[in-house]
Design a protein around this motif. Structure first.
Motif, mmCIF file in Angstrom:
data_model
loop_
_atom_site.group_PDB
_atom_site.id
_atom_site.type_symbol
_atom_site.label_atom_id
_atom_site.label_comp_id
_atom_site.label_asym_id
_atom_site.label_seq_id
_atom_site.Cartn_x
_atom_site.Cartn_y
_atom_site.Cartn_z
ATOM 1 N N VAL A 1 0.857 -1.191 0.000
ATOM 2 C CA VAL A 1 0.000 0.000 0.000
ATOM 3 C C VAL A 1 0.890 1.237 0.000
ATOM 4 C CG1 VAL A 1 -0.246 -0.052 2.534
ATOM 5 C CG2 VAL A 1 -1.894 1.217 1.159
ATOM 6 N N TYR A 2 0.493 2.215 -0.803
ATOM 7 C CA TYR A 2 1.255 3.458 -0.858
ATOM 8 C C TYR A 2 0.357 4.591 -1.337
ATOM 9 C CZ TYR A 2 4.846 6.906 -1.855
ATOM 10 O OH TYR A 2 5.597 8.061 -1.866
ATOM 11 N N VAL A 3 0.498 5.739 -0.682
ATOM 12 C CA VAL A 3 -0.126 6.993 -1.116
ATOM 13 C C VAL A 3 0.986 8.033 -1.140
ATOM 14 C CG1 VAL A 3 -1.825 8.782 -0.594
ATOM 15 C CG2 VAL A 3 -2.371 6.383 -0.127
ATOM 16 N N THR A 4 1.110 8.736 -2.250
ATOM 17 C CA THR A 4 2.152 9.748 -2.377
ATOM 18 C C THR A 4 1.951 10.837 -1.309
ATOM 19 O OG1 THR A 4 3.359 11.094 -3.979
ATOM 20 C CG2 THR A 4 0.954 11.139 -4.131
ATOM 21 N N PRO A 5 3.037 11.344 -0.706
ATOM 22 C CA PRO A 5 2.897 12.289 0.409
ATOM 23 C C PRO A 5 1.957 13.469 0.194
ATOM 24 C CG PRO A 5 5.147 11.530 0.301
ATOM 25 C CD PRO A 5 4.438 10.973 -0.920
ATOM 26 N N PRO A 6 1.946 14.139 -0.982
ATOM 27 C CA PRO A 6 1.028 15.275 -1.129
ATOM 28 C C PRO A 6 -0.456 14.890 -1.054
ATOM 29 C CG PRO A 6 2.720 15.334 -2.836
ATOM 30 C CD PRO A 6 2.846 14.016 -2.137
ATOM 31 N N ALA A 7 -0.769 13.599 -1.242
ATOM 32 C CA ALA A 7 -2.171 13.164 -1.225
ATOM 33 C C ALA A 7 -2.559 12.483 0.092
ATOM 34 C CB ALA A 7 -2.427 12.220 -2.400
ATOM 35 N N ARG A 8 -1.659 12.474 1.048
ATOM 36 C CA ARG A 8 -1.959 11.821 2.323
ATOM 37 C C ARG A 8 -2.882 12.680 3.174
ATOM 38 N NH1 ARG A 8 3.998 9.303 3.520
ATOM 39 N NH2 ARG A 8 3.938 7.890 1.740
ATOM 40 N N GLU A 9 -3.534 12.022 4.100
ATOM 41 C CA GLU A 9 -4.468 12.645 5.039
ATOM 42 C C GLU A 9 -5.690 13.227 4.331
ATOM 43 O OE1 GLU A 9 -2.724 14.999 8.138
ATOM 44 O OE2 GLU A 9 -0.894 13.787 8.121
ATOM 45 N N LEU A 10 -6.005 12.683 3.157
ATOM 46 C CA LEU A 10 -7.189 13.102 2.411
ATOM 47 C C LEU A 10 -8.211 11.970 2.291
ATOM 48 C CD1 LEU A 10 -5.445 15.123 -0.446
ATOM 49 C CD2 LEU A 10 -6.579 16.035 1.597
ATOM 50 N N GLY A 11 -7.900 10.816 2.876
ATOM 51 C CA GLY A 11 -8.832 9.697 2.868
ATOM 52 C C GLY A 11 -8.608 8.655 1.788
ATOM 53 N N PHE A 12 -7.560 8.811 0.981
ATOM 54 C CA PHE A 12 -7.321 7.843 -0.091
ATOM 55 C C PHE A 12 -6.996 6.456 0.444
ATOM 56 C CE2 PHE A 12 -6.452 11.795 -2.487
ATOM 57 C CZ PHE A 12 -7.339 11.594 -3.531
ATOM 58 N N GLY A 13 -6.150 6.381 1.467
ATOM 59 C CA GLY A 13 -5.815 5.085 2.054
ATOM 60 C C GLY A 13 -7.039 4.387 2.613
#
Length: 149
Positions: free
Chosen positions: A84-96
Motif C-alpha cells: 500500500v502506498y499513497v504519495t505524500p502530497p495526497a496523504r491525510e485526504l482519505g485515499f488510504g
C-alpha cells in the motif's frame, strides 16, 4: 475537502503504477525494516500488468493522476494487503481509507474470512490506517541478519 476516488487498476495504469512504485520503494530505504521488505518484495516495474491480472489492485486517483495503490491477494481465505502506498502530497485526504474499504469489500466478495496486512516498525501512518478499519495487530515478527553476528 476532496472526495477520495478509488477504482480497480486497469492495464492503462501500468506506467503510472511503475513510477509510483519507484517513489514508494525509495521511501523505504532508510525506514526501519525497509531494507528487509525491499529484499523480500521484488520491484514490479513493467510487470504491473501481470499483478493486475493475478491480484486485486485498487488505485486512488485525482482526475487521471494515480496518487496511491493497494495490492490485495484474496486468493485464499486469508486475504492479504501485500503493498500500500499513497504519495505524500495526497496523504491525510482519505485515499488510504477508501482503498482499504474497497479492498475489504473485494476480499469479502471473493470469500475471504480474514484480512491481514503489514506495517513496518515506526510506520505510524500505515498502522493508523489499519486501526481506523478495526484491523488489529496479532503478531509481531522480529528479524536480524545472521551474518551480523
Amino acid at each position: 475537502m476532496i472526495d477520495p476516488d478509488v477504482r480497480p487498476a486497469a492495464a492503462d495504469d501500468v506506467e503510472q503504477l511503475a513510477w509510483l512504485e519507484i517513489e514508494a520503494r525509495s521511501t523505504l530505504v532508510d525506514q526501519r525494516g525497509g531494507a528487509r521488505w525491499l529484499a523480500t518484495h521484488d520491484e514490479r516495474g513493467a510487470d504491473w500488468g501481470e499483478t493486475i491480472d493475478q491480484l486485486d489492485v485498487v488505485v486512488a486517483h485525482i482526475g487521471e493522476v494515480i496518487v496511491g495503490y493497494m495490492v490485495l491477494d484474496a486468493r485464499t481465505a486469508v486475504a492479504t494487503v501485500d503493498d500500500v502506498y499513497v504519495t505524500p502530497p495526497a496523504r491525510e485526504l482519505g485515499f488510504g481509507d477508501a482503498m482499504l474499504a474497497a479492498s475489504i469489500a473485494r476480499a469479502h466478495d471473493r470469500g475471504a474470512t480474514h484480512l491481514e496486512g503489514q506495517a513496518l516498525p515506526g510506520d505510524r501512518d500505515t498502522k493508523n490506517l489499519y486501526e481506523r478499519a478495526a484491523i488489529k495487530a496479532r503478531l509481531i515478527t522480529v528479524s536480524t541478519p545472521l551474518d551480523a553476528r
